[in-house]
Design a protein around this motif. Structure first.
Motif, PDB file in Angstrom:
ATOM      1  N   ASP A 144      40.339  53.493  40.626  1.00  0.00           N
ATOM      2  CA  ASP A 144      40.309  52.625  39.458  1.00  0.00           C
ATOM      3  C   ASP A 144      39.419  53.297  38.409  1.00  0.00           C
ATOM      4  N   LYS A 145      40.021  53.856  37.369  1.00  0.00           N
ATOM      5  CA  LYS A 145      39.263  54.608  36.354  1.00  0.00           C
ATOM      6  C   LYS A 145      38.174  53.764  35.691  1.00  0.00           C
ATOM      7  N   ASP A 146      38.322  52.446  35.687  1.00  0.00           N
ATOM      8  CA  ASP A 146      37.308  51.584  35.092  1.00  0.00           C
ATOM      9  C   ASP A 146      36.012  51.570  35.900  1.00  0.00           C
ATOM     10  N   ARG A 147      36.067  52.039  37.147  1.00  0.00           N
ATOM     11  CA  ARG A 147      34.869  52.068  37.995  1.00  0.00           C
ATOM     12  C   ARG A 147      34.187  53.441  37.976  1.00  0.00           C
ATOM     13  N   LYS A 149      31.937  56.275  36.220  1.00  0.00           N
ATOM     14  CA  LYS A 149      30.919  56.440  35.183  1.00  0.00           C
ATOM     15  C   LYS A 149      30.485  57.907  35.198  1.00  0.00           C
TER      16      LYS A 149
END
Length: 184
Positions: A144-147, A149
């Motif tokens: 999940d690219k949103d996770r 950083k």
């Protein structure tokens, strides 16, 4: 992911806090016995297993042109295992619990410094990825690219030259002789 997990006879980048830390503790003694090949650390946690299994998937998800994975650099008794790198940047993967904010600890910062020194690449990102409960039991989940950083770490030449290298040199000589650095 590096094939051999044997950590004896070499000092790795993740060992940097031990190198620059207190050499008179029981923790150091146990670590040094492992370096001398006299003790085998067999600790494997679910978090460690998940991190190892997701490392390549996380790097692949970045879609970085020319990314090399699992490069190993040996300089004397220093063995640097890079998770991912290009000619001008290192990508160090760290997984963590998604319910907690990721922070670059002193230990991670020190590890990053030695990776940059060993590779002679002075640009590094810690690529942190928050693992959710299901990620610990199913290593086939999509990333999940949103996770993800990306945290840059700046190179500190003074730390390497004044603090790290002098102590690494002492430990390297002790490894060669098969003795404790404090004469034990």
């Amino acid at each position: 992911m590096i094939a051999t997990q044997d950590r004896s006879y070499y000092v790795g980048c993740s060992d940097t806090s031990m190198v620059v830390g207190n050499w008179t503790t029981k923790t150091f003694e146990k670590w040094w016995l492992e370096k001398l090949g006299l003790y085998k650390n067999t600790i494997k946690t679910d978090a460690m297993q998940a991190g190892t299994n997701y490392e390549h998937k996380i790097l692949d998800s970045l879609k970085i042109e020319g990314l090399e994975k699992d490069k190993q650099i040996i300089i004397g008794r220093l063995r640097a295992n890079l998770d991912g790198n290009t000619d001008d940047c290192i990508y160090e993967v760290k997984t963590h619990n998604a319910n907690k904010e990721f922070k670059v600890t002193k230990q991670y910062w020190r590890q990053a410094q030695v990776e940059m020194y060993a590779a002679n690449i002075h640009k590094l990102f810690i690529v942190s990825y928050g693992l959710e409960e299901n990620d610990y039991i199913n290593y086939f989940n999509e990333i999940d690219k949103d996770r993800i950083k990306m945290t840059p770490v700046e190179y500190d030449k003074d730390f390497i030259e004044k603090e790290y290298i002098p102590k690494l040199e002492i430990l390297s000589q002790c490894l060669e002789r098969g003795e404790f650095p404090n004469g034990k």
